[in-house]
Design an enzyme around this catalytic site. Structure first.
Site, PDB file in Angstrom:
ATOM      1  N   GLY A   1       0.739  -0.920  -0.042  1.00  0.00           N
ATOM      2  CA  GLY A   1       0.037   0.020  -0.021  1.00  0.00           C
ATOM      3  C   GLY A   1       0.623   1.147   0.111  1.00  0.00           C
ATOM      4  O   GLY A   1       1.683   1.577   0.883  1.00  0.00           O
TER       5      GLY A   1
ATOM      6  N   GLY B   1      -0.212   4.513   0.157  1.00  0.00           N
ATOM      7  CA  GLY B   1      -0.955   5.821   0.509  1.00  0.00           C
ATOM      8  C   GLY B   1      -0.193   6.483   1.574  1.00  0.00           C
ATOM      9  O   GLY B   1       1.088   6.259   1.801  1.00  0.00           O
ATOM     10  N   PHE B   2      -0.840   7.453   2.201  1.00  0.00           N
ATOM     11  CA  PHE B   2      -0.282   8.313   3.227  1.00  0.00           C
ATOM     12  C   PHE B   2       0.549   7.369   4.178  1.00  0.00           C
ATOM     13  O   PHE B   2       1.966   7.651   4.360  1.00  0.00           O
ATOM     14  CB  PHE B   2      -1.150   9.049   4.080  1.00  0.00           C
TER      15      PHE B   2
ATOM     16  N   VAL C   1      -1.890  -7.856  -4.487  1.00  0.00           N
ATOM     17  CA  VAL C   1      -1.689  -8.922  -3.403  1.00  0.00           C
ATOM     18  C   VAL C   1      -2.631  -9.763  -3.299  1.00  0.00           C
ATOM     19  O   VAL C   1      -3.802  -9.637  -3.122  1.00  0.00           O
ATOM     20  CB  VAL C   1      -1.404  -8.318  -2.143  1.00  0.00           C
TER      21      VAL C   1
ATOM     22  N   GLU D   1     -18.084  18.559   1.711  1.00  0.00           N
ATOM     23  CA  GLU D   1     -16.932  19.082   0.725  1.00  0.00           C
ATOM     24  C   GLU D   1     -17.571  18.900  -0.715  1.00  0.00           C
ATOM     25  O   GLU D   1     -17.485  19.698  -1.594  1.00  0.00           O
ATOM     26  CB  GLU D   1     -15.682  18.516   0.836  1.00  0.00           C
TER      27      GLU D   1
ATOM     28  N   ASP E   1      -5.662   3.408   7.692  1.00  0.00           N
ATOM     29  CA  ASP E   1      -7.141   3.066   7.810  1.00  0.00           C
ATOM     30  C   ASP E   1      -7.486   1.585   8.262  1.00  0.00           C
ATOM     31  O   ASP E   1      -8.577   1.248   8.691  1.00  0.00           O
ATOM     32  CB  ASP E   1      -7.991   3.507   6.561  1.00  0.00           C
TER      33      ASP E   1
ATOM     34  N   ALA F   1      -6.080  11.116   7.274  1.00  0.00           N
ATOM     35  CA  ALA F   1      -4.779  11.117   6.571  1.00  0.00           C
ATOM     36  C   ALA F   1      -3.767  11.288   7.594  1.00  0.00           C
ATOM     37  O   ALA F   1      -2.431  10.732   7.726  1.00  0.00           O
ATOM     38  CB  ALA F   1      -4.905  12.169   5.622  1.00  0.00           C
ATOM     39  N   GLN F   2      -3.900  12.241   8.554  1.00  0.00           N
ATOM     40  CA  GLN F   2      -2.940  12.665   9.700  1.00  0.00           C
ATOM     41  C   GLN F   2      -2.519  11.477  10.590  1.00  0.00           C
ATOM     42  O   GLN F   2      -1.417  11.287  10.915  1.00  0.00           O
ATOM     43  CB  GLN F   2      -3.363  14.004  10.248  1.00  0.00           C
TER      44      GLN F   2
END
Lengths: 429, 429
Positions: A15, A17-18, A83, A174, A302, A318-319
């Protein structure tokens, strides 16, 4: 693929991502041998994906090739693969392009939208997790406008000009704000559409928007959205969905597009491991981010179920992902290079935010909150900063901010095949 | 759709490319009632499309929504539709979203790649006429690299690292140069690929590259491409194509991608009119750009057969299209508003150019030529100027030039569905 055991311990990160990327960078900077496996070739700045969906940004503006980000680290390699499973005894990851051995495995596969068992809704109501979904939503929105411009049927026109967003979390809020603003700008370009004909509905099953935020901010968000013309329906459960209709209460509403933002679940990575996931599919981890009962396997972001000191799970933000990735990268690097023990992870809340159109935002810093125009300015500064550090492309960020503030949509491109129904001749190996 | 006759004469322009758009703008600026019909919602800066295909630019960088460009003209409207036919007696254009009446009709539907009867090749070897094709080529190139990085078979790897471009005109030459340069930069990001393993073949059926240019420039282009590592095969005819193989001479070459640039033909608009097209499908026009035998119908750009004073047809170039569009827009505007007669069109050659990588270009100004690094600098200046006036986005252009010169590919995003073979859920009405 070469799978011989590397002379130095190898970390496999699944993965990019962040979380995974932050971890791989820290490990790479410490000279650790790392292999990153992802089925996408890019890291995505997901917090701005709704702006791709509403034509303010191009996909490449918020996506960075993993190879580019990680290319500078001599011992980090990237594999584009899916995977299939993990053999924790043989310490090997099976992928569709061969297997990869590891000494330490980091699972950072993120989350996906939860359609609560209605998998058929996934196609008709895309979420905002991938560029493809954002592109599909953009096409549907732009085409709905095009068709509304030319149709002779006032009924069809009304349907095409009705956009529905399901789920009142930050993504839904948003997106609703951005779609409403897109609608407000159409009259210049579409001679037959009046802005007041454009309808945006935000449907939330619970009693308030932004449930993870303090109640005052929820009310403020609702108020602001209504100022932008969004119809906010609370305590409303969607009963059925097709690409052209949304059913709720006792009405079947014909619509132009549907966006899904009603809750996420962890990716299915827990199936690869001998662990018991929680109800959302998350993998329980220790304070060190080690998967419970697995010394050499870690889970981040996550996909991980990390309980804070009060016993509450950290949210899918994300943080959180980024902080966990950085923490583990440093800790594991020191462990591998110097035999250091793994310290526990502590989350530092940098503030949870949601933006409502171009004039308002909300921030929750735990002990205090911020809302309104000042919050929006803070939001913009933070995101320009994040985008710049994400991409190292100052010009793009400035230009984005400019276009965003001036409402000049730069990326309103409709792919040709979208209209004809002809598919884009997908590439298969 | 409302089709009532407008109080003032209405001009319908079919096609929003360089010709149609230039014409619509001139008419719009003169207050003429104009309807532009296109099946795409954007005008495309085709001369730089090969840079989208090689990941240096994003689609939105070189595409401008027609509505945005034309939105400023009060009497110009845009319809996203596919034209089905023209009734020249009733003066009406039939489209898939209804019919549109005209007083004057302008056909500017451009050209498409000519596969010389092998329509099955269109799918396996995309040309460079649309964003969709450029995106498909980009996906294939980037995926070939990804797969080459991980495959265990040296045979498969050799095939994946072989890219073929068919056709040695400007598009083929520019694409071959750009692909070769993409290959030269891969070693930093792909740990298992050495630059010298990357092969680029440019196959041309005729005896020289750039047949429309003076012979000296053809030789120079070949030399420069070979310096970039491109294998140029002249007098070589492709016998068969699949997505993974190119057959020529007595060999079947396994390849990673195929780009088609071997000649264009006019779009099929001549079928709508009672006219006899030439062999390439072009519509014969008078010096006034009126279609022969049709007082109220005009044809512009690639779809028009315009003979210059020597009786030679004008080539299918952006500058011809743009000049014809501007000429007709002004002339027809004056005719409609003041009853002026239509003056004949004269082409002014601004120089025909092709770029070969980032260090060399050729220019043909008719009476004199330019080649080498100076030509490249001129090319870059001209294109930044054209891009800026095209998009009014100075920042994008500067950034493009910067990325282009530094070989930093900003748009290397592979769509997820491309890999899985799952299609992007096309939107149909």
């Amino acid at each position: 693929m070469a799978t011989g055991t590397a002379p130095s311990p190898r970390v496999v990160v699944v993965g990019g991502g962040f979380a995974g990327l932050a971890c791989a960078k820290e490990l790479g900077a410490r000279g650790v041998d790392v292999t990153v496996i992802d089925r996408r070739n890019h890291n995505l700045f997901q917090p701005l994906l709704y702006q791709v969906a509403t034509a303010a940004l191009s996909p490449a503006d918020i996506a960075e090739p993993l190879r580019k980000t990680l290319g500078r680290y001599e011992h980090v390699s990237v594999i584009l693969a899916e995977v299939r499973g993990v053999d924790t005894t043989a310490k090997s990851v099976a992928t569709d392009v061969g297997s990869v051995d590891y000494d330490h495995l980091v699972i950072a596969t993120g989350s996906e939208y939860n359609y609560f068992g209605r998998e058929d809704w996934r196609r008709v109501a895309p979420g905002l997790k991938s560029l493809e979904q954002a592109r599909t939503l953009r096409q549907r929105l732009l085409l709905a406008l095009e068709w509304a411009e030319t149709t002779a049927s006032s009924e069809e026109r009304r349907a095409l000009l009705t956009q529905v967003i399901i789920g009142g979390g930050p993504t839904g809020v948003e997106m609703a704000g951005a779609v409403a603003e897109l609608g407000a700008t159409v009259s210049r370009d579409f001679k037959n559409i009046r802005p007041e004909e454009f309808r945006v509905l935000l449907i939330e099953a619970g009693p308030r928007l932004l449930a993870a935020f303090p109640e005052g901010l929820s009310h403020y968000a609702k108020q602001q959205l209504e100022k932008l013309g969004v119809e906010v329906l609370l305590n409303t459960r969607v009963k059925d969905l097709t690409q052209d209709t949304v059913t709720f209460g006792d009405q079947i509403l014909p619509v132009g597009s549907v966006t899904w933002g009603a809750g996420v679940k962890a990716s299915s990575a827990s199936e690869w491991l001998p662990v018991e996931p929680d109800r959302s599919g998350r993998i329980p981890v220790e304070a060190t981010l080690q998967v419970k009962g697995q010394a050499n396997v870690f889970a981040l972001g996550d996909v991980a179920l990390f309980l804070d000191e009060k016993g509450a799970p950290l949210p899918a933000l994300a943080q959180v992902a980024k902080q966990q990735g950085q923490h583990l990268g440093k800790a594991l690097g020191r462990h591998i290079k110097a035999g250091a023990t793994l310290p526990p992870f502590t989350f530092r809340n940098r503030g949870n935010t949601a933006v409502i159109g171009r004039h308002a935002a909300v921030f929750d810093f735990g002990s205090w909150q911020l809302k309104g125009r000042l919050a929006w300015i803070l939001w913009a500064i933070v995101h320009v900063y994040l985008l710049v550090s994400f991409e190292k492309r100052l010009l793009v960020s400035i230009q984005w901010l400019w276009r965003y503030v001036t409402l000049n949509r730069g990326a309103r491109i409709i792919a040709e095949h979208a209209r004809s129904g002809e598919d884009a001749s997908p590439v298969t190996r």
